[in-house]
Enzyme design. Structure first.
Site, PDB file in Angstrom:
ATOM      1  CG  ASN A   1      -0.345   0.578   2.428  1.00  0.00           C
ATOM      2  OD1 ASN A   1      -0.298   1.792   2.611  1.00  0.00           O
ATOM      3  ND2 ASN A   1       0.165  -0.295   3.285  1.00  0.00           N
TER       4      ASN A   1
ATOM      5  CG  ASN B   1      -0.083   5.567  14.055  1.00  0.00           C
ATOM      6  OD1 ASN B   1       0.300   6.476  13.308  1.00  0.00           O
ATOM      7  ND2 ASN B   1       0.605   4.451  14.199  1.00  0.00           N
TER       8      ASN B   1
ATOM      9  CB  CYS C   1       4.716   6.606   6.911  1.00  0.00           C
ATOM     10  SG  CYS C   1       3.878   6.614   5.305  1.00  0.00           S
TER      11      CYS C   1
ATOM     12  CB  ILE D   1       8.272  -4.725  11.702  1.00  0.00           C
ATOM     13  CG1 ILE D   1       7.481  -5.792  10.955  1.00  0.00           C
ATOM     14  CG2 ILE D   1       9.489  -5.277  12.336  1.00  0.00           C
ATOM     15  CD1 ILE D   1       8.222  -6.514   9.837  1.00  0.00           C
TER      16      ILE D   1
ATOM     17  N   GLY E   1       1.142  -8.239   5.595  1.00  0.00           N
ATOM     18  CA  GLY E   1       0.484  -9.542   5.415  1.00  0.00           C
ATOM     19  C   GLY E   1       1.413 -10.698   5.724  1.00  0.00           C
TER      20      GLY E   1
HETATM   21  C1  DHB Z   1       1.180   4.200   5.298  1.00  0.00           C
HETATM   22  C2  DHB Z   1       1.776   4.397   6.518  1.00  0.00           C
HETATM   23  C3  DHB Z   1       2.504   3.367   7.074  1.00  0.00           C
HETATM   24  O1  DHB Z   1       3.131   3.492   8.255  1.00  0.00           O
HETATM   25  C4  DHB Z   1       2.624   2.177   6.434  1.00  0.00           C
HETATM   26  O2  DHB Z   1       3.336   1.198   6.988  1.00  0.00           O
HETATM   27  C5  DHB Z   1       2.026   1.980   5.233  1.00  0.00           C
HETATM   28  C6  DHB Z   1       1.299   2.995   4.674  1.00  0.00           C
HETATM   29  C7  DHB Z   1       0.486   5.260   4.582  1.00  0.00           C
HETATM   30  O3  DHB Z   1      -0.384   5.951   5.094  1.00  0.00           O
HETATM   31  O4  DHB Z   1       0.839   5.409   3.395  1.00  0.00           O
END
Ligand code: DHB
Length: 316
Positions: free
Chosen positions: A71, A101, A132, A193, A219
């Site tokens: 994603n 978060n 992220c 993680i 996943g």
């Molecule tokens: C997003 C943020 C994350 O911490 C992650 O692991 C995957 C996607 C996001 O908002 O893009």
């Protein structure tokens, strides 16, 4: 069924059981309320919140891969004001623990989000997303620099007396270095993680499938990596490790507890069945009955390891 103690405590706050839902996979709790009894969970971790609302990345931003999902949402979220006005009133009615978060592109933004929500009350703690993989500012730039992780932890710690979790990225050589940085600046726990940077390609048009080229892989595909990182981290620090990565059934959760996780988060599974967390709560309890244990906590870190042949144990 025999009485089994399922709860655990972080910074004086009791969680009813060791199963939480992972950020970004359970909205703000209200979206799934007709699909599962959220109060049967140990806690809900909200979608990342930033100071201002964010539209996120352009489509395509979700792709299925073998055993997983990629994603690139780009931290799309409603922002602090709307969270306080529209989500917090419902969240206050729940008996499960709510962890907010927080994602940000500066230390000041992290502090401001935490302070504003902390003042409102009605939530039980914060999980700071320094990991992220899908934004150009903040995100992995922060999470892959132990000094930044230390600084963010130190500054956010000044803004709240509630439980403070740091969510760490696996996209580093030794995650335990980052866990130590968080612990030394006052974090109460680390979530281990977050997603791994990955990529998928459409061979017909010879283009990446995601608009941002890369995204975060989650996943079952990442479970073995997550287990190794949880094991490494739990050996390196004294504060609790919350295990996350590809947990789909109760047996997976048991593996994480054995590897050293105090609690676990269910993430991608929620897109298959939002009641998956509840099934895992039941499965863990039944396993303890069969094992003759009185407390789920008796499983934590009890993996039997021959350290003379273990490679990961030689890293320290
Ligand atoms: C997003 C943020 C994350 O911490 C992650 O692991 C995957 C996607 C996001 O908002 O893009």
């Amino acid at each position: 069924m025999a009485e089994i103690k399922e709860s655990f405590i972080i910074r004086g706050i009791e969680f009813n059981n060791r199963v939480l839902t992972a950020s970004g996979t359970f909205g703000y709790g209200d979206e799934v309320k007709t699909l599962t009894d959220v109060n049967r969970l140990g806690g809900i971790i909200t979608k990342s919140l930033s100071l201002k609302p964010r539209a996120g990345n352009p489509p395509v931003r979700i792709v299925e891969t073998a055993g997983g999902m990629l994603n690139s949402i780009g931290l799309a979220n409603i922002g602090v004001d709307k969270f306080i006005g529209e989500k917090l009133p419902y969240l206050r009615t729940l008996s499960t623990r709510i962890i907010v978060n927080v994602a940000a592109s500066s230390v000041e933004e992290y502090c401001s989000v935490v302070q504003q929500i902390d003042e409102q009350g009605g939530i039980s703690g914060f999980e700071i997303n320094v990991s992220c993989p899908n934004v150009k500012e903040g995100g992995l730039n922060f999470g892959t620099d132990p000094k930044r992780v230390a600084e963010i932890t130190r500054e956010v710690r000044k803004r709240t007396q509630r439980p403070l979790l740091l969510k760490l990225t696996p996209n580093v050589t030794h995650i335990s270095e980052f866990a130590r940085a968080a612990e030394s600046e006052g974090a109460d726990a680390v979530s281990v993680i977050n997603t791994l940077v990955g990529m998928a390609i459409d061979i017909k048009n010879k283009r990446p499938k995601l608009s941002t080229v890369t995204g975060g892989l989650s996943g079952p595909a990442i479970k073995p990596i997550a287990l190794a990182k949880v094991y490494e981290t739990s050996k390196a620090i004294k504060i609790p490790v919350i295990g996350i990565g590809g947990i789909q059934q109760w047996e997976d959760a048991i593996e994480f507890l054995l590897a050293g996780a105090t609690a676990i988060q269910v993430g991608t599974m929620n897109f298959i069945d939002p009641a998956g967390g509840e099934m895992i709560v039941d499965g863990i309890k039944q396993f303890c009955v069969k094992e003759g244990l009185k407390d789920v906590g008796d499983l934590v870190g009890t993996l039997k390891v021959d350290t003379s042949t273990s490679v990961i144990d030689s890293w320290r």
